[in-house]
Design a protein around this motif. Structure first.
Motif, short mmCIF file in Angstrom:
data_model
loop_
_atom_site.label_atom_id
_atom_site.label_comp_id
_atom_site.label_asym_id
_atom_site.label_seq_id
_atom_site.Cartn_x
_atom_site.Cartn_y
_atom_site.Cartn_z
N ILE A 73 0.84 -1.20 0.00
CA ILE A 73 0.00 0.00 0.00
C ILE A 73 0.88 1.25 0.00
CG2 ILE A 73 -1.65 1.36 1.34
CD1 ILE A 73 -3.05 -0.94 0.19
N PHE A 74 1.90 1.23 0.82
CA PHE A 74 2.78 2.39 0.92
C PHE A 74 3.62 2.57 -0.35
CE2 PHE A 74 1.91 1.89 5.46
CZ PHE A 74 1.69 3.22 5.81
N PHE A 75 4.05 1.49 -0.97
CA PHE A 75 4.83 1.62 -2.21
C PHE A 75 3.99 2.31 -3.29
CE2 PHE A 75 7.39 -2.40 -0.93
CZ PHE A 75 8.18 -1.61 -0.10
N ILE A 76 2.72 1.92 -3.39
CA ILE A 76 1.82 2.56 -4.36
C ILE A 76 1.63 4.03 -4.00
CG2 ILE A 76 -0.52 2.55 -5.31
CD1 ILE A 76 -0.55 -0.51 -4.72
N TYR A 77 1.46 4.29 -2.72
CA TYR A 77 1.30 5.67 -2.23
C TYR A 77 2.51 6.52 -2.58
CZ TYR A 77 1.33 9.32 1.42
OH TYR A 77 1.43 10.50 2.12
N PHE A 78 3.71 5.96 -2.43
CA PHE A 78 4.93 6.71 -2.75
C PHE A 78 4.99 7.03 -4.25
CE2 PHE A 78 7.15 4.53 1.07
CZ PHE A 78 6.51 5.41 1.94
N LEU A 79 4.53 6.10 -5.08
CA LEU A 79 4.46 6.38 -6.52
C LEU A 79 3.53 7.56 -6.79
CD1 LEU A 79 4.22 2.81 -8.13
CD2 LEU A 79 6.13 4.43 -8.31
N PHE A 80 2.42 7.60 -6.08
CA PHE A 80 1.47 8.70 -6.26
C PHE A 80 2.07 10.02 -5.78
CE2 PHE A 80 -2.71 10.79 -5.13
CZ PHE A 80 -3.08 11.00 -6.44
N VAL A 81 2.78 9.99 -4.67
CA VAL A 81 3.45 11.20 -4.18
C VAL A 81 4.46 11.70 -5.21
CG1 VAL A 81 5.07 12.08 -2.45
CG2 VAL A 81 3.10 10.71 -1.73
N ALA A 82 5.20 10.78 -5.84
CA ALA A 82 6.16 11.18 -6.87
C ALA A 82 5.44 11.85 -8.04
CB ALA A 82 6.95 9.96 -7.35
N ALA A 83 4.31 11.28 -8.46
CA ALA A 83 3.54 11.87 -9.56
C ALA A 83 3.01 13.25 -9.17
CB ALA A 83 2.39 10.95 -9.94
N LEU A 84 2.54 13.39 -7.94
CA LEU A 84 2.04 14.68 -7.48
C LEU A 84 3.17 15.72 -7.40
CD1 LEU A 84 -0.39 13.57 -4.61
CD2 LEU A 84 -1.02 14.56 -6.82
N SER A 85 4.36 15.28 -7.02
CA SER A 85 5.50 16.19 -6.95
C SER A 85 5.81 16.79 -8.31
CB SER A 85 6.73 15.46 -6.40
OG SER A 85 6.50 14.96 -5.10
N VAL A 86 5.76 15.95 -9.34
CA VAL A 86 5.98 16.44 -10.70
C VAL A 86 4.87 17.42 -11.10
CG1 VAL A 86 6.11 15.78 -13.13
CG2 VAL A 86 7.23 14.36 -11.39
N LEU A 87 3.63 17.05 -10.82
CA LEU A 87 2.49 17.89 -11.18
C LEU A 87 2.57 19.26 -10.49
CD1 LEU A 87 -0.32 18.47 -12.37
CD2 LEU A 87 -1.29 17.30 -10.38
N PHE A 88 2.83 19.27 -9.19
CA PHE A 88 2.83 20.53 -8.45
C PHE A 88 3.98 21.43 -8.86
CE2 PHE A 88 0.54 18.27 -4.72
CZ PHE A 88 -0.67 18.39 -5.40
N ASN A 89 5.11 20.83 -9.24
CA ASN A 89 6.22 21.66 -9.70
C ASN A 89 5.96 22.25 -11.09
OD1 ASN A 89 8.85 21.78 -7.95
ND2 ASN A 89 8.02 19.72 -7.63
N LEU A 90 5.26 21.49 -11.93
CA LEU A 90 4.93 21.99 -13.26
C LEU A 90 3.75 22.96 -13.24
CD1 LEU A 90 5.29 18.72 -15.39
CD2 LEU A 90 6.88 20.65 -15.28
N LYS A 91 2.76 22.66 -12.36
CA LYS A 91 1.54 23.47 -12.30
C LYS A 91 1.17 23.74 -10.85
CE LYS A 91 -1.78 22.59 -15.24
NZ LYS A 91 -1.67 23.69 -16.22
N PRO A 92 1.91 24.59 -10.14
CA PRO A 92 1.61 24.84 -8.73
C PRO A 92 0.24 25.45 -8.50
CG PRO A 92 3.26 26.40 -9.55
CD PRO A 92 3.09 25.34 -10.59
N GLU A 93 -0.31 26.11 -9.53
CA GLU A 93 -1.64 26.72 -9.38
C GLU A 93 -2.74 25.68 -9.15
OE1 GLU A 93 -0.93 26.10 -13.82
OE2 GLU A 93 0.23 26.78 -12.07
N VAL A 94 -2.47 24.43 -9.52
CA VAL A 94 -3.45 23.36 -9.29
C VAL A 94 -3.75 23.22 -7.80
CG1 VAL A 94 -3.80 20.86 -9.41
CG2 VAL A 94 -2.91 22.08 -11.38
N LEU A 95 -2.73 23.36 -6.98
CA LEU A 95 -2.87 23.22 -5.54
C LEU A 95 -3.15 24.55 -4.85
CD1 LEU A 95 -2.68 21.30 -3.08
CD2 LEU A 95 -0.24 21.80 -2.99
N ILE A 96 -2.58 25.60 -5.35
CA ILE A 96 -2.66 26.90 -4.68
C ILE A 96 -3.90 27.67 -5.08
CG2 ILE A 96 -1.51 29.13 -4.39
CD1 ILE A 96 1.14 27.64 -4.87
N GLY A 97 -4.34 27.51 -6.33
CA GLY A 97 -5.45 28.30 -6.84
C GLY A 97 -6.78 28.00 -6.19
#
Length: 286
Positions: free
Chosen positions: A262-286
């Motif tokens: 479960i945690f390994f899958i979660y870490f993969l998701f965190v990695a994907a979110l890290s890429v997304l937030f760095n490319l499009k921070p407005e997704v989280l902040i807006g």
């Protein structure tokens, strides 16, 4: 010294190492939010102090949990160093030492961060320990775990917003942390069914039974992944959240249950979110 070494080793064994990493992700998210919102570079020194403070706060919670769940762990056939590895006095001293280190590190980072970390430790105490022992009450117990992660994020955010971090922390980010975790974290009680039943601890599995509880937990963890896309209002994330949510649900249903997967899958998701937030921070902040 033996108490410290045993407590530290016990805090990092098995899935607890993965849980400790889980608590560092919200801190990093809070630091990222503060940096983007206030247009300042990453303050590595303060961010590191807060991260270590939250980590030692987690170690403190592990010691508390081992004391309060000793008989439950016996029924669930789980390791607990208090069974035979160490005297209770030495282990209790290790817990106080971890708490002291956690608070000193937070105070070095700043007064507000100290108060937030202190609040997190109070939350852990009321969750695990009598007379409150709020982990007995479902779904409050799962909600408190999600709030603990939110406090870790706010502690990271306070690196930049030290005046009123609890009020200034973005609502969307709060929902993004609390709702998915509230839905997803039921799986943690799956292997504790026998002990929880014997000690009147209410969980999804004691309420529904192991079989139905597993199906409910699988559905909820899938909804947890799904909710991230809906909260952010960014539907392309579904291409990641849906497959990983399905995988997590299948892990919950699979025999034997492997929590670390479960945690390994979660870490993969965190990695994907890290890429997304760095490319499009407005997704989280807006």
């Amino acid at each position: 010294m033996k108490g410290l070494s045993v407590a530290l080793r016990n805090s990092l064994r098995g899935s607890r190492l993965l849980i400790s990493l889980h608590y560092l992700f919200p801190v990093a998210l809070g630091v990222f939010l503060g940096s983007k919102i206030y247009g300042r570079p990453i303050l590595i020194g303060k961010a590191l102090l807060v991260s270590l403070s939250v980590l030692f706060s987690f170690f403190t919670s592990v010691v508390l949990n081992d004391f309060n769940d000793l008989s439950i762990d016996g029924l669930n056939h789980k390791e607990n160093p208090l069974k035979d590895d160490i005297e209770s006095y030495g282990y209790r001293l290790a817990g106080f030492t971890f708490l002291l280190i956690s608070l000193i590190l937070a105070l070095c980072a700043g007064y507000r961060m100290f108060l937030i970390v202190l609040l997190g430790n109070v939350l852990h105490f009321t969750y695990s320990s009598p007379p409150f022992r709020l982990k007995r009450f479902y779904p409050l117990s799962v909600f408190l775990l999600a709030v603990g992660a939110l406090l870790a994020a706010i502690a990271g955010f306070a690196v930049y917003e030290s005046a009123r971090p609890l009020l200034a922390f973005p609502l969307k980010a709060s929902l993004f942390i609390v709702i998915p975790l509230f839905l997803s974290l039921n799986f943690r009680d799956l292997t504790d069914f026998e002990g929880d039943m014997a000690h009147d601890v209410s969980t999804l599995f004691t309420l529904l039974g192991p079989a139905k509880g597993k199906w409910a937990a699988a559905l909820l963890i899938f909804l947890g992944y799904l909710s991230t896309s809906l909260i952010l209002g960014y539907l392309p994330l579904l291409f990641v959240s849906v497959p990983l949510g399905i995988l997590s649900a299948l892990v919950v249903l699979r025999e034997p249950f492997r929590e670390k997967h479960i945690f390994f899958i979660y870490f993969l998701f965190v990695a994907a979110l890290s890429v997304l937030f760095n490319l499009k921070p407005e997704v989280l902040i807006g």
